[in-house]
Design a protein around this motif. Structure first.
Motif, mmCIF file in Angstrom:
data_model
loop_
_atom_site.group_PDB
_atom_site.id
_atom_site.type_symbol
_atom_site.label_atom_id
_atom_site.label_comp_id
_atom_site.label_asym_id
_atom_site.label_seq_id
_atom_site.Cartn_x
_atom_site.Cartn_y
_atom_site.Cartn_z
ATOM 1 N N VAL A 31 67.645 23.021 -17.640
ATOM 2 C CA VAL A 31 68.892 24.181 -18.066
ATOM 3 C C VAL A 31 68.453 25.154 -17.118
ATOM 4 N N ALA A 32 69.403 25.856 -16.453
ATOM 5 C CA ALA A 32 68.965 27.010 -15.541
ATOM 6 C C ALA A 32 68.866 28.086 -16.220
ATOM 7 N N PRO A 33 67.899 29.153 -15.632
ATOM 8 C CA PRO A 33 67.770 30.332 -16.454
ATOM 9 C C PRO A 33 68.749 31.434 -16.083
ATOM 10 N N ASP A 34 70.142 31.146 -16.487
ATOM 11 C CA ASP A 34 71.094 32.184 -16.260
ATOM 12 C C ASP A 34 70.890 32.915 -17.549
ATOM 13 N N GLY A 35 70.829 34.613 -17.339
ATOM 14 C CA GLY A 35 70.616 35.408 -18.307
ATOM 15 C C GLY A 35 69.240 35.643 -18.735
ATOM 16 N N PHE A 36 68.544 35.200 -17.706
ATOM 17 C CA PHE A 36 67.031 35.253 -17.882
ATOM 18 C C PHE A 36 66.579 36.511 -18.183
ATOM 19 N N ALA A 37 66.025 36.752 -19.441
ATOM 20 C CA ALA A 37 65.574 38.163 -20.096
ATOM 21 C C ALA A 37 64.568 37.858 -21.292
ATOM 22 N N PHE A 55 60.064 40.983 -16.386
ATOM 23 C CA PHE A 55 61.048 39.680 -16.243
ATOM 24 C C PHE A 55 61.968 39.908 -14.996
ATOM 25 N N ASP A 56 61.969 38.872 -14.009
ATOM 26 C CA ASP A 56 62.799 39.140 -12.917
ATOM 27 C C ASP A 56 63.487 37.709 -12.845
ATOM 28 N N ALA A 57 65.014 38.207 -13.053
ATOM 29 C CA ALA A 57 65.871 36.960 -13.253
ATOM 30 C C ALA A 57 65.989 36.303 -11.818
ATOM 31 N N GLY A 58 66.263 36.924 -10.815
ATOM 32 C CA GLY A 58 66.284 36.454 -9.504
ATOM 33 C C GLY A 58 65.073 35.463 -8.965
ATOM 34 N N CYS A 59 63.883 35.874 -9.405
ATOM 35 C CA CYS A 59 62.888 35.205 -8.940
ATOM 36 C C CYS A 59 62.728 33.812 -9.813
ATOM 37 N N ALA A 60 63.230 34.138 -11.049
ATOM 38 C CA ALA A 60 63.162 32.797 -12.068
ATOM 39 C C ALA A 60 64.150 31.837 -11.454
ATOM 40 N N MET A 61 65.286 32.331 -11.308
ATOM 41 C CA MET A 61 66.205 31.323 -10.705
ATOM 42 C C MET A 61 65.752 30.478 -9.642
ATOM 43 N N THR A 77 66.842 13.791 -11.660
ATOM 44 C CA THR A 77 66.773 15.121 -12.610
ATOM 45 C C THR A 77 68.143 15.767 -12.552
ATOM 46 N N VAL A 78 68.657 15.973 -13.572
ATOM 47 C CA VAL A 78 69.792 16.913 -13.629
ATOM 48 C C VAL A 78 69.562 18.112 -14.052
ATOM 49 N N CYS A 79 70.367 19.123 -13.770
ATOM 50 C CA CYS A 79 70.363 20.710 -14.328
ATOM 51 C C CYS A 79 71.731 21.203 -14.815
ATOM 52 N N PHE A 80 71.686 21.427 -16.139
ATOM 53 C CA PHE A 80 72.754 22.001 -16.638
ATOM 54 C C PHE A 80 72.738 23.662 -16.454
ATOM 55 N N PRO A 81 73.928 24.207 -16.568
ATOM 56 C CA PRO A 81 73.952 25.744 -16.422
ATOM 57 C C PRO A 81 73.262 26.439 -17.532
ATOM 58 N N GLY A 82 72.754 27.611 -17.233
ATOM 59 C CA GLY A 82 72.228 28.271 -18.557
ATOM 60 C C GLY A 82 73.350 28.982 -19.364
ATOM 61 N N PRO A 87 68.926 33.442 -23.602
ATOM 62 C CA PRO A 87 67.798 33.849 -22.609
ATOM 63 C C PRO A 87 66.665 32.737 -22.669
ATOM 64 N N ASP A 88 66.567 32.040 -23.757
ATOM 65 C CA ASP A 88 65.458 31.040 -23.684
ATOM 66 C C ASP A 88 65.996 29.656 -23.426
ATOM 67 N N ALA A 89 67.072 29.568 -23.284
ATOM 68 C CA ALA A 89 67.810 28.200 -22.881
ATOM 69 C C ALA A 89 66.953 27.322 -21.653
ATOM 70 N N LEU A 90 66.432 28.155 -20.848
ATOM 71 C CA LEU A 90 65.671 27.219 -19.806
ATOM 72 C C LEU A 90 64.443 26.559 -20.396
ATOM 73 N N PHE A 91 64.279 26.317 -21.629
ATOM 74 C CA PHE A 91 63.274 25.784 -22.252
ATOM 75 C C PHE A 91 63.949 24.519 -23.142
ATOM 76 N N PRO A 92 64.424 23.539 -22.463
ATOM 77 C CA PRO A 92 65.389 22.781 -23.476
ATOM 78 C C PRO A 92 64.530 21.547 -24.165
ATOM 79 N N ASN A 93 63.220 21.334 -23.686
ATOM 80 C CA ASN A 93 62.368 20.618 -24.487
ATOM 81 C C ASN A 93 62.418 20.609 -25.929
ATOM 82 N N ASN A 94 62.393 22.011 -26.403
ATOM 83 C CA ASN A 94 62.514 22.123 -27.836
ATOM 84 C C ASN A 94 63.439 21.988 -28.522
#
Length: 303
Positions: A31-37, A55-61, A77-82, A87-94
């Motif tokens: 899941v992409a880190p949209d809104g990374f914060a 936190f650097d949203a651009g670098c994280a993306m 490997t597929v990727c869903f939008p964030g 803001p934690d959605a980039l860790f979907p395994n949880n």
């Protein structure tokens, strides 16, 4: 069997053949880190999370895009939008995990993360595209943050579940049943630890990375290590802090971790992995790691 009794667990686990299922996943999703914060709720029990200024949203993306590209060279490997509101959605395994033909949805501790479990697009993809059934644990009261809290040996059907604010005993039992495991060992994580997959990794049923100081009782760590000896990498506190324990195997001969984690390995550590038949591969994730997780946390497996 689900137990805190180390001796009873070992007696059962040592009899488990490598026939429970595939040792590694057939595909993965991100899941992409949209809104990374910085998520302040999550920061309350995740000491690995950096201050908001780090936190650097651009670098994280950019890092996440490279992770997607790299993993795609190993498995589909597929990727869903964030979701900017998660803001934690980039860790979907949880939140999401699978067994063959079935999606499992976990119950997150923090409300900011409970939003992720409600995503109709991810659930719909599994239901309507892949034809997976669904086991939904997200609406019951016991936290059970799936493969963050529960490290699984898929080849043997064994679970290693660290209890903390993110997973209680009732939640662990629900996960044990949902994954259909043969045996699960319950143990308390050391104070300040939030997820088992930071202090423990089982690699394709053949090796383990273990940081004993992440366990409240070091005997539990040693018991797990004994199942995979001699292919055991005992991590130091510094290596754990570099997320060396947050590793994953997505194919029989490769172990994935972040670049910082790989840099923390000593030559002797690399030798342990090579002797077990693994080539380390890594991706730079410094910006993503500010959020208190690393490569394994970003990867949800499809079995």
């Amino acid at each position: 069997m689900i137990t805190r009794d180390i001796a009873a667990f070992l007696e059962r686990a040592r009899d488990c053949a490598l026939d429970f299922g595939p040792a590694t996943a057939k595909a993965a999703f991100l899941v992409a880190p949209d809104g990374f914060a910085r998520a302040e709720q999550s920061a309350g029990d995740n000491r690995y999370m950096a201050d908001a200024t780090a936190f650097d949203a651009g670098c994280a993306m950019a890092e996440h895009h490279e992770l997607h590209r790299a993993l795609s060279s190993c498995v589909p490997t597929v990727c869903f939008p964030g979701d900017p509101d998660a803001p934690d959605a980039l860790f979907p395994n949880n939140v999401f995990a699978t067994v063959p033909g079935r999606l499992i949805v976990g119950r997150m501790r923090h409300p900011v993360r409970q939003r992720e479990a409600a995503r109709s697009d991810i659930r719909g993809w599994f239901r309507d595209v892949l034809g997976y059934a669904e086991t939904d644990l997200s609406q019951q009261p016991h936290p059970c943050e799936l493969t963050g809290a529960l490290v699984i040996d898929r080849a043997r059907g064994l679970g290693f579940c660290g209890l903390s604010e993110r997973c209680d005993e009732a939640g662990a039992r629900l996960m044990h049943e949902a994954f259909g495991l043969r045996a699960t060992l319950l143990f308390d994580l050391a104070p300040g630890e939030y997820h088992s997959n930071v202090v423990l990794a089982v690699l394709a049923g053949r090796a383990a990375l273990v940081c004993a100081d992440g366990f409240d009782d070091p005997a539990a760590a040693e018991a797990i290590a004994s199942l995979y000896a001699p292919h055991v990498l005992r991590l130091s506190a510094a290596q754990k802090a570099a997320f060396a324990g947050n590793a994953i195997t997505l194919s029989a001969g490769t172990v994935w971790m972040s670049a910082a984690a790989e840099a923390a390995l000593a030559p002797a550590d690399r030798a342990v992995l090579v002797e077990a038949g693994f080539v380390p591969r890594s991706v730079a994730l410094r910006a993503i790691e500010a959020a208190g997780g690393s490569l394994r946390c970003c990867v949800a497996e499809l079995f």
